[in-house]
Design an enzyme around this catalytic site. Structure first.
Site, PDB file in Angstrom:
ATOM      1  N   THR A  24      -9.647   8.898  -6.342  1.00  0.00           N
ATOM      2  CA  THR A  24     -10.781   8.595  -5.550  1.00  0.00           C
ATOM      3  C   THR A  24     -10.458   7.105  -4.706  1.00  0.00           C
ATOM      4  O   THR A  24     -11.110   7.067  -3.501  1.00  0.00           O
ATOM      5  CB  THR A  24     -11.939   8.118  -6.285  1.00  0.00           C
ATOM      6  N   HIS A  37      -2.379   3.579  -8.022  1.00  0.00           N
ATOM      7  CA  HIS A  37      -2.361   2.641  -9.426  1.00  0.00           C
ATOM      8  C   HIS A  37      -2.352   3.599 -10.711  1.00  0.00           C
ATOM      9  O   HIS A  37      -2.564   5.120 -10.343  1.00  0.00           O
ATOM     10  CB  HIS A  37      -4.031   2.303  -9.244  1.00  0.00           C
ATOM     11  N   HIS A  54       0.768  -1.209  -0.004  1.00  0.00           N
ATOM     12  CA  HIS A  54       0.103   0.050   0.016  1.00  0.00           C
ATOM     13  C   HIS A  54       0.735   1.457   0.039  1.00  0.00           C
ATOM     14  O   HIS A  54       1.425   1.479   0.976  1.00  0.00           O
ATOM     15  CB  HIS A  54      -0.900   0.110   1.328  1.00  0.00           C
TER      16      HIS A  54
HETATM   17  P1  AMP Z   1      -9.087   7.284  -9.282  1.00  0.00           P
HETATM   18  O1  AMP Z   1     -10.170   7.968  -9.544  1.00  0.00           O
HETATM   19  O2  AMP Z   1      -7.944   7.529 -10.035  1.00  0.00           O
HETATM   20  O3  AMP Z   1      -8.772   6.771  -7.971  1.00  0.00           O
HETATM   21  O4  AMP Z   1      -9.513   5.588  -9.993  1.00  0.00           O
HETATM   22  C1  AMP Z   1     -10.047   4.618  -9.314  1.00  0.00           C
HETATM   23  C2  AMP Z   1     -10.560   3.726 -10.183  1.00  0.00           C
HETATM   24  O5  AMP Z   1     -11.027   2.428  -9.430  1.00  0.00           O
HETATM   25  C3  AMP Z   1     -11.688   4.015 -10.828  1.00  0.00           C
HETATM   26  O6  AMP Z   1     -11.489   4.263 -12.430  1.00  0.00           O
HETATM   27  C4  AMP Z   1     -12.668   2.855 -10.517  1.00  0.00           C
HETATM   28  O7  AMP Z   1     -13.585   2.642 -11.663  1.00  0.00           O
HETATM   29  C5  AMP Z   1     -11.807   1.915 -10.085  1.00  0.00           C
HETATM   30  N1  AMP Z   1     -12.473   0.953  -9.255  1.00  0.00           N
HETATM   31  C6  AMP Z   1     -12.900   1.075  -8.244  1.00  0.00           C
HETATM   32  N2  AMP Z   1     -13.435  -0.018  -7.494  1.00  0.00           N
HETATM   33  C7  AMP Z   1     -12.864  -0.818  -8.197  1.00  0.00           C
HETATM   34  C8  AMP Z   1     -12.950  -2.612  -8.311  1.00  0.00           C
HETATM   35  N3  AMP Z   1     -13.532  -3.166  -7.099  1.00  0.00           N
HETATM   36  N4  AMP Z   1     -12.646  -2.990  -9.173  1.00  0.00           N
HETATM   37  C9  AMP Z   1     -12.040  -2.464 -10.591  1.00  0.00           C
HETATM   38  N5  AMP Z   1     -11.848  -1.226 -10.513  1.00  0.00           N
HETATM   39  C10 AMP Z   1     -12.455  -0.441  -9.547  1.00  0.00           C
HETATM   40 ZN    ZN Z   2      -4.135  -0.278  -0.026  1.00  0.00          ZN
END
Ligand code: AMP
Ligand code: ZN
Length: 111
Positions: A92, A97, A46
């Site tokens: 979010t 990532h 993390h």
């Molecule tokens: P960010 O807004 O850059 O933090 O991207 C977070 C991303 O995580 C978003 O595109 C979401 O659609 C994706 N996301 C959230 N939960 C999941 C999940 N359980 N599996 C796959 N993608 C996810």
């Molecule tokens: Zn984490």
């Protein structure tokens, strides 16, 4: 991190569509895709974001995973890698990532 969704995915506690995995990184398809190919490259350890003291070997493993995703998804024509950093950038999920986006002509908007 106990309540972190990407930690849970990395530990296989929550299912995901895994595209690539090794000891340091997991790559899985985004649940809400913004392009025909939208895969997330995530370190298993993390870190909040790219400026959270991420070790070089983890960054190297993530870069390697990008190549594996590009090959697996047939992104030879081109793709984009984005990492939102902080709420004002739209981050979010507060676990580092990289979004790998492709599968269509992405044009020249927003870099
Ligand atoms: P960010 O807004 O850059 O933090 O991207 C977070 C991303 O995580 C978003 O595109 C979401 O659609 C994706 N996301 C959230 N939960 C999941 C999940 N359980 N599996 C796959 N993608 C996810
Ligand atoms: Zn984490």
């Amino acid at each position: 991190m106990p309540d972190c969704i990407f930690c849970k995915i990395a530990n296989h506690e929550i299912p995901s569509t895994i595209v690539y995995e090794d000891d340091k990184v997991i790559a899985f398809d985004d649940l809400n895709p913004q392009a025909p190919v939208h895969t997330l490259v995530v370190p298993k350890a993390h870190y909040e974001n790219i400026i959270d003291g991420v070790p070089g070997d983890v960054l190297e493993a993530m870069a390697h995973a990008v190549g594996e995703v590009a090959r697996a998804k047939g992104l030879e024509a081109g793709f984009r890698v984005i990492t939102n950093t902080g709420a004002a950038a739209g981050q979010t999920v507060m676990h580092l990532h990289w979004h790998v986006l492709g599968g269509r002509d992405l044009g020249e908007g927003l870099v």
